[in-house]
Write a protein that holds these residues in place. Structure first.
Motif, PDB file in Angstrom:
ATOM      1  N   VAL A   7       0.818  -1.687  -0.219  1.00 22.95           N
ATOM      2  CA  VAL A   7       0.087  -0.313  -0.358  1.00 22.95           C
ATOM      3  C   VAL A   7       0.590   1.111   0.345  1.00 22.95           C
ATOM      4  CG1 VAL A   7      -1.528   1.376   1.186  1.00 22.95           C
ATOM      5  CG2 VAL A   7      -2.156  -1.196   1.301  1.00 22.95           C
ATOM      6  N   TYR A   8       1.749   0.989   0.783  1.00 20.67           N
ATOM      7  CA  TYR A   8       2.852   2.639   0.954  1.00 20.67           C
ATOM      8  C   TYR A   8       3.147   2.687  -0.627  1.00 20.67           C
ATOM      9  CZ  TYR A   8       6.742   5.345   2.516  1.00 20.67           C
ATOM     10  OH  TYR A   8       7.164   6.450   2.466  1.00 20.67           O
ATOM     11  N   MET A   9       3.877   1.559  -0.745  1.00 14.33           N
ATOM     12  CA  MET A   9       4.969   1.762  -2.499  1.00 14.33           C
ATOM     13  C   MET A   9       3.949   2.369  -3.670  1.00 14.33           C
ATOM     14  SD  MET A   9       6.827  -1.513  -1.836  1.00 14.33           S
ATOM     15  CE  MET A   9       7.427  -1.955  -3.682  1.00 14.33           C
ATOM     16  N   ALA A  10       2.176   1.331  -3.680  1.00 12.96           N
ATOM     17  CA  ALA A  10       1.403   2.091  -4.439  1.00 12.96           C
ATOM     18  C   ALA A  10       1.272   3.460  -4.405  1.00 12.96           C
ATOM     19  CB  ALA A  10       0.140   1.279  -3.913  1.00 12.96           C
ATOM     20  N   ASN A  11       0.917   3.791  -2.766  1.00 10.04           N
ATOM     21  CA  ASN A  11       1.079   4.851  -2.824  1.00 10.04           C
ATOM     22  C   ASN A  11       1.952   6.006  -3.407  1.00 10.04           C
ATOM     23  OD1 ASN A  11      -2.184   4.837  -2.074  1.00 10.04           O
ATOM     24  ND2 ASN A  11      -1.449   4.762   0.334  1.00 10.04           N
ATOM     25  N   GLN A  12       2.659   5.747  -3.121  1.00  9.91           N
ATOM     26  CA  GLN A  12       4.075   6.870  -3.426  1.00  9.91           C
ATOM     27  C   GLN A  12       4.396   7.050  -5.065  1.00  9.91           C
ATOM     28  OE1 GLN A  12       7.760   4.794  -1.512  1.00  9.91           O
ATOM     29  NE2 GLN A  12       7.672   6.169  -0.269  1.00  9.91           N
ATOM     30  N   PRO A  21       2.350  16.693 -15.266  1.00  4.14           N
ATOM     31  CA  PRO A  21       1.305  17.161 -15.545  1.00  4.14           C
ATOM     32  C   PRO A  21       0.482  15.703 -16.597  1.00  4.14           C
ATOM     33  CG  PRO A  21       3.540  17.650 -16.791  1.00  4.14           C
ATOM     34  CD  PRO A  21       3.899  17.209 -15.362  1.00  4.14           C
ATOM     35  N   GLY A  22      -0.746  16.457 -16.809  1.00  5.95           N
ATOM     36  CA  GLY A  22      -1.804  15.056 -17.557  1.00  5.95           C
ATOM     37  C   GLY A  22      -2.728  14.944 -16.224  1.00  5.95           C
ATOM     38  N   ASP A  23      -3.981  14.674 -17.263  1.00  3.59           N
ATOM     39  CA  ASP A  23      -4.634  13.432 -16.607  1.00  3.59           C
ATOM     40  C   ASP A  23      -5.070  11.966 -16.234  1.00  3.59           C
ATOM     41  OD1 ASP A  23      -5.688  13.933 -18.863  1.00  3.59           O
ATOM     42  OD2 ASP A  23      -7.799  14.642 -18.085  1.00  3.59           O
ATOM     43  N   ASP A  24      -3.528  11.291 -16.818  1.00  2.23           N
ATOM     44  CA  ASP A  24      -3.965  10.188 -16.731  1.00  2.23           C
ATOM     45  C   ASP A  24      -3.046   9.175 -15.821  1.00  2.23           C
ATOM     46  OD1 ASP A  24      -1.416  11.318 -17.851  1.00  2.23           O
ATOM     47  OD2 ASP A  24      -1.527  10.152 -19.450  1.00  2.23           O
ATOM     48  N   GLY A  25      -3.393   9.811 -14.832  1.00  2.00           N
ATOM     49  CA  GLY A  25      -2.365   9.460 -13.524  1.00  2.00           C
ATOM     50  C   GLY A  25      -2.414   7.673 -12.984  1.00  2.00           C
ATOM     51  N   ALA A  26      -3.731   7.501 -13.405  1.00  2.00           N
ATOM     52  CA  ALA A  26      -3.994   6.038 -13.133  1.00  2.00           C
ATOM     53  C   ALA A  26      -3.663   5.429 -14.295  1.00  2.00           C
ATOM     54  CB  ALA A  26      -5.502   6.218 -13.220  1.00  2.00           C
ATOM     55  N   GLU A  27      -3.709   5.530 -15.397  1.00  2.00           N
ATOM     56  CA  GLU A  27      -3.376   4.888 -16.432  1.00  2.00           C
ATOM     57  C   GLU A  27      -1.651   4.159 -16.461  1.00  2.00           C
ATOM     58  OE1 GLU A  27      -4.984   7.706 -17.224  1.00  2.00           O
ATOM     59  OE2 GLU A  27      -6.757   7.068 -17.738  1.00  2.00           O
ATOM     60  N   ARG A  28      -0.850   6.542 -16.373  1.00  2.00           N
ATOM     61  CA  ARG A  28       0.424   5.468 -15.948  1.00  2.00           C
ATOM     62  C   ARG A  28       0.729   4.820 -15.053  1.00  2.00           C
ATOM     63  NH1 ARG A  28       2.410  12.402 -16.360  1.00  2.00           N
ATOM     64  NH2 ARG A  28       4.130  11.227 -16.747  1.00  2.00           N
ATOM     65  N   ILE A  29       0.020   5.274 -13.793  1.00  2.00           N
ATOM     66  CA  ILE A  29       0.314   4.321 -12.997  1.00  2.00           C
ATOM     67  C   ILE A  29       0.468   2.408 -12.753  1.00  2.00           C
ATOM     68  CG2 ILE A  29      -0.431   3.001  -9.855  1.00  2.00           C
ATOM     69  CD1 ILE A  29      -1.244   6.259  -9.561  1.00  2.00           C
ATOM     70  N   ALA A  30      -0.685   2.156 -13.500  1.00  2.00           N
ATOM     71  CA  ALA A  30      -1.030   0.711 -14.381  1.00  2.00           C
ATOM     72  C   ALA A  30       0.234   0.286 -14.435  1.00  2.00           C
ATOM     73  CB  ALA A  30      -2.952   0.890 -14.583  1.00  2.00           C
ATOM     74  N   ALA A  31       0.053   1.264 -15.778  1.00  2.00           N
ATOM     75  CA  ALA A  31       1.390   1.201 -16.790  1.00  2.00           C
ATOM     76  C   ALA A  31       3.050   0.648 -15.753  1.00  2.00           C
ATOM     77  CB  ALA A  31       1.868   1.847 -17.560  1.00  2.00           C
ATOM     78  N   HIS A  32       3.051   1.375 -14.383  1.00  2.00           N
ATOM     79  CA  HIS A  32       4.348   1.426 -13.145  1.00  2.00           C
ATOM     80  C   HIS A  32       4.150   0.054 -13.465  1.00  2.00           C
ATOM     81  CE1 HIS A  32       7.435   2.172 -11.351  1.00  2.00           C
ATOM     82  NE2 HIS A  32       6.512   1.760 -10.374  1.00  2.00           N
ATOM     83  N   ARG A  34       2.539  -2.522 -14.050  1.00  2.00           N
ATOM     84  CA  ARG A  34       2.563  -3.256 -14.870  1.00  2.00           C
ATOM     85  C   ARG A  34       4.290  -4.068 -15.832  1.00  2.00           C
ATOM     86  NH1 ARG A  34      -1.239  -0.936 -18.130  1.00  2.00           N
ATOM     87  NH2 ARG A  34      -3.353  -2.264 -17.240  1.00  2.00           N
ATOM     88  N   ASP A  35       5.556  -2.786 -15.407  1.00  2.00           N
ATOM     89  CA  ASP A  35       6.640  -3.166 -15.991  1.00  2.00           C
ATOM     90  C   ASP A  35       7.137  -3.317 -15.140  1.00  2.00           C
ATOM     91  OD1 ASP A  35       5.835  -1.551 -18.653  1.00  2.00           O
ATOM     92  OD2 ASP A  35       6.274   0.315 -18.001  1.00  2.00           O
ATOM     93  N   PHE A  36       7.084  -2.674 -13.434  1.00  2.00           N
ATOM     94  CA  PHE A  36       8.077  -2.782 -12.897  1.00  2.00           C
ATOM     95  C   PHE A  36       7.895  -3.806 -11.436  1.00  2.00           C
ATOM     96  CE2 PHE A  36       8.898   1.059 -14.783  1.00  2.00           C
ATOM     97  CZ  PHE A  36      10.244   1.230 -14.807  1.00  2.00           C
ATOM     98  N   TRP A  37       6.705  -4.410 -11.387  1.00  2.65           N
ATOM     99  CA  TRP A  37       5.915  -4.810  -9.866  1.00  2.65           C
ATOM    100  C   TRP A  37       5.648  -5.873 -10.900  1.00  2.65           C
ATOM    101  CZ3 TRP A  37       2.119  -3.142  -5.404  1.00  2.65           C
ATOM    102  CH2 TRP A  37       2.952  -1.916  -5.151  1.00  2.65           C
ATOM    103  N   ASP A  38       6.453  -7.516  -9.841  1.00  7.28           N
ATOM    104  CA  ASP A  38       5.880  -8.987 -10.263  1.00  7.28           C
ATOM    105  C   ASP A  38       4.573  -9.156 -10.092  1.00  7.28           C
ATOM    106  OD1 ASP A  38       5.734 -10.015  -8.020  1.00  7.28           O
ATOM    107  OD2 ASP A  38       7.614  -9.835  -7.204  1.00  7.28           O
TER     108      ASP A  38
END
Length: 68
Positions: A7-12, A21-32, A34-38
């Motif tokens: 939870v701490y890491m995801a919230n960070q 910038p931008g309003d696509d934070g959720a999409e960018r979090i999901a991409a991160h 997918r890319d970096f979490w097993d």
């Protein structure tokens, strides 16, 4: 991994993307995630979101929905 740590890491990650910038934070979090979490970490985060999503940042909750 401990639930509190996930939870701490995801919230960070959400805090970082709020500063970008931008309003696509959720999409960018999901991409991160997918890319970096097993896969087991992502699955555990999704389970945590089902149990008590109030501990997660709003954009993390949206990102978890995009992972499914």
């Amino acid at each position: 991994m401990q639930p509190d740590k996930l939870v701490y890491m995801a919230n960070q990650i959400a805090t970082f993307f709020k500063s970008q910038p931008g309003d696509d934070g959720a999409e960018r979090i999901a991409a991160h995630l997918r890319d970096f979490w097993d896969p087991s970490m992502r699955a555990h985060l999704c389970e945590l979101a089902k149990q008590d999503d109030q501990v997660l940042d709003e954009n993390v909750r949206k990102a978890v929905a995009l992972l499914n």
